[in-house]
Scaffold this active site. Structure first.
Site, PDB file in Angstrom:
ATOM      1  N   CYS B 202      -2.408   3.176  -5.748  1.00  0.00           N
ATOM      2  CA  CYS B 202      -3.406   2.748  -4.747  1.00  0.00           C
ATOM      3  C   CYS B 202      -4.573   2.074  -5.478  1.00  0.00           C
ATOM      4  O   CYS B 202      -5.107   1.055  -5.035  1.00  0.00           O
ATOM      5  CB  CYS B 202      -3.935   3.940  -3.971  1.00  0.00           C
ATOM      6  N   HIS B 206      -6.878  -1.199  -4.945  1.00  0.00           N
ATOM      7  CA  HIS B 206      -8.127  -0.905  -4.227  1.00  0.00           C
ATOM      8  C   HIS B 206      -9.269  -0.435  -5.130  1.00  0.00           C
ATOM      9  O   HIS B 206     -10.337  -0.110  -4.626  1.00  0.00           O
ATOM     10  CB  HIS B 206      -7.859   0.094  -3.106  1.00  0.00           C
ATOM     11  N   CYS B 249       1.008   0.780   3.062  1.00  0.00           N
ATOM     12  CA  CYS B 249       0.655   0.539   1.659  1.00  0.00           C
ATOM     13  C   CYS B 249       1.760   1.051   0.749  1.00  0.00           C
ATOM     14  O   CYS B 249       2.115   0.416  -0.247  1.00  0.00           O
ATOM     15  CB  CYS B 249      -0.636   1.264   1.318  1.00  0.00           C
TER      16      CYS B 249
END
Lengths: 172, 288
Positions: B202, B206, B249
């Site tokens: 992730c 991000h 995602c």
């Protein structure tokens, strides 16, 4: 003229000429060739020299350059660029071999799923492998099962890598 | 191919610089310090985007990319989630068959409480999310649970978020329960672990990859991620929950996605929400 003086002058001129030639030689050579050749150190019989790259690195480099089915030398040994699963898939295309490879691929995928690192496409590949067996296309089944098993094996490696290295990108 | 190379190079540079900043603590139960993590994350984004105020991170990518913000502000003139908020209010106020309703299940009648979720439930020993308690409210009153990702549950959640706008997130990790800290650490670990065929965490998109183009997309910053959920995504053409987005995602990295509201995703939400402490709830939001 003094004989000694003449000899001295000749020697000085010779030295100056030699130095001038040396300088010219250095300037005319390209920069890339200036570095002296590496010193060759003979490995001692008891302690062989370590290879410059690991077997894994050599495998990946050759795999990337030549694909599967290529041979390469590493540390005096011959290796191929085939994944273990591809070697398994190169068996005779029979129903029994296809079913055996599919079963081991499914087991491997169950293993990676348990770790929470299953890949997205693997389940569908396994289904297609089963369909290929059902249709009697055993070579295709072997290839698909090998692909799925490879996904699962790398997923497991990924899990272990993550356990050891996840913290590396945490801002501090 | 050039785009992939550029992206890989950008991510490699960003990752390398970040790896150099990584310290040697905060990664196990003995050393993990949520507040230090939150401050470190804010400092990271302050350094990356010095022009952006911390409070503005509730607006996701629009906090750091001026072009996207301009389009989004136009979109917000007629918010695409408006009808869903109205529908959510209607659903919220429709009594169950037994005469009770959602208001009976939540503190303050369910109004203005979104920013308190998720929270650690000591009795149950687990993280509870708003959507989870919406469905528990239903099953406790002999109603069928709603599907997790979209539709009615997202609309009810959107209405509840709407009534909580501008309230400040203050997620607690009780010091007297090690299990809460373990859940936080589990979520943190999930966020930073690479997974899937594309080998992405992730954080790769991000944190390090924030505002670095992936094809036509600009990944949003992790800071403020949860504040604006549920969101109306143009890609979905509908409203969706945070866990729907988690699944998406997860798929994008070519991982097999977990189911919404699994313990792992709830722990991830717990970690992410703690990172947004101090920011205001501004859901529902509109995103690309």
């Amino acid at each position: 003229m003094n004989k000694g003086l003449i000899i001295a002058i000749v020697l000085i001129v010779a030295v100056v000429l030699f130095m001038t030639q040396s300088d010219k030689k250095e300037v005319s050579e390209p920069a890339m060739t200036k570095a002296p050749p590496p010193v060759q150190v003979e490995p001692s019989p008891a302690e062989p020299a370590a290879p410059e790259v690991s077997l894994q690195e050599a495998f990946e480099m050759n795999r990337a350059m030549y694909g599967k089915g290529h041979s390469f030398a590493w540390n005096g040994e011959q290796h191929t660029t085939d994944h273990p699963e591809e070697i398994e898939a190169s068996k005779e295309a029979t129903q029994a071999n296809a079913e055996a490879l599919l079963a081991s691929a499914m087991a491997k995928n169950a293993e990676v799923a348990k770790l929470g690192f299953e890949w997205k496409l693997t389940g569908d590949i396994l289904k297609k492998a089963q369909q290929s067996i059902d249709q009697g296309n055993f070579q295709q089944a072997l290839n698909l099962a090998a692909q799925a098993k490879y996904h699962a094996r790398i997923g497991i490696e990924q899990y272990h890598y993550a356990q050891a290295n996840w913290h590396l990108s945490v801002p501090e | 191919m050039k785009i992939i190379k550029t992206l890989a190079l950008n991510l490699a540079v960003a990752s390398a610089s970040q790896a150099a900043l990584a310290a040697d603590s905060g990664f196990d139960m003995q050393t993990v310090d949520p507040e230090a993590d939150r401050i470190a994350l804010q400092n990271y984004f302050k350094a990356r985007f010095p022009e952006t105020e911390i409070a503005d991170y509730v607006n996701g990518i629009y906090a750091v990319d001026a072009g996207s913000r301009e389009q989004w502000e136009e979109l917000e003139e007629f918010p695409p989630y408006e009808f869903d908020v109205e529908k959510g209010e209607e659903l919220f106020n429709t009594p169950f068959a037994n005469g009770k309703g959602y208001a009976d299940c939540f503190e303050n009648g369910g109004i203005g409480i979104r920013h308190k979720y998720p929270y650690w439930n000591k009795d149950e020993g687990t993280v509870k999310t708003l959507e989870q308690e919406i469905n528990e409210c239903r099953t406790d009153n002999d109603e069928e649970p709603l599907a997790w990702g979209k539709g009615a549950i997202a609309q009810i959640s959107a209405y509840m978020a709407w009534t909580s706008r501008d309230k400040v997130f203050d997620i607690q990790i009780p010091a007297d329960d090690e299990r809460a800290k373990a859940a936080y650490l589990d979520g943190k670990k999930f966020f930073y672990a690479k997974r899937g065929q594309l080998n992405l965490s992730c954080a790769n998109c991000h944190v390090q990859g924030t505002n670095i183009r992936i094809r036509a997309d600009l990944p949003s910053p992790q800071l403020g991620h949860v504040t604006h959920f549920p969101v109306f995504r143009s890609k979905w053409g509908a409203l969706g929950t945070l866990h729907r987005r988690y699944s998406g995602c997860h798929k994008d990295s070519r991982s097999k996605p977990l189911k919404p509201q699994t313990e792992t995703f709830r722990n991830l939400e717990y970690f992410q929400s703690y990172m947004s402490n101090g920011l205001v709830a501004n859901g529902p939001g509109a995103r690309k």
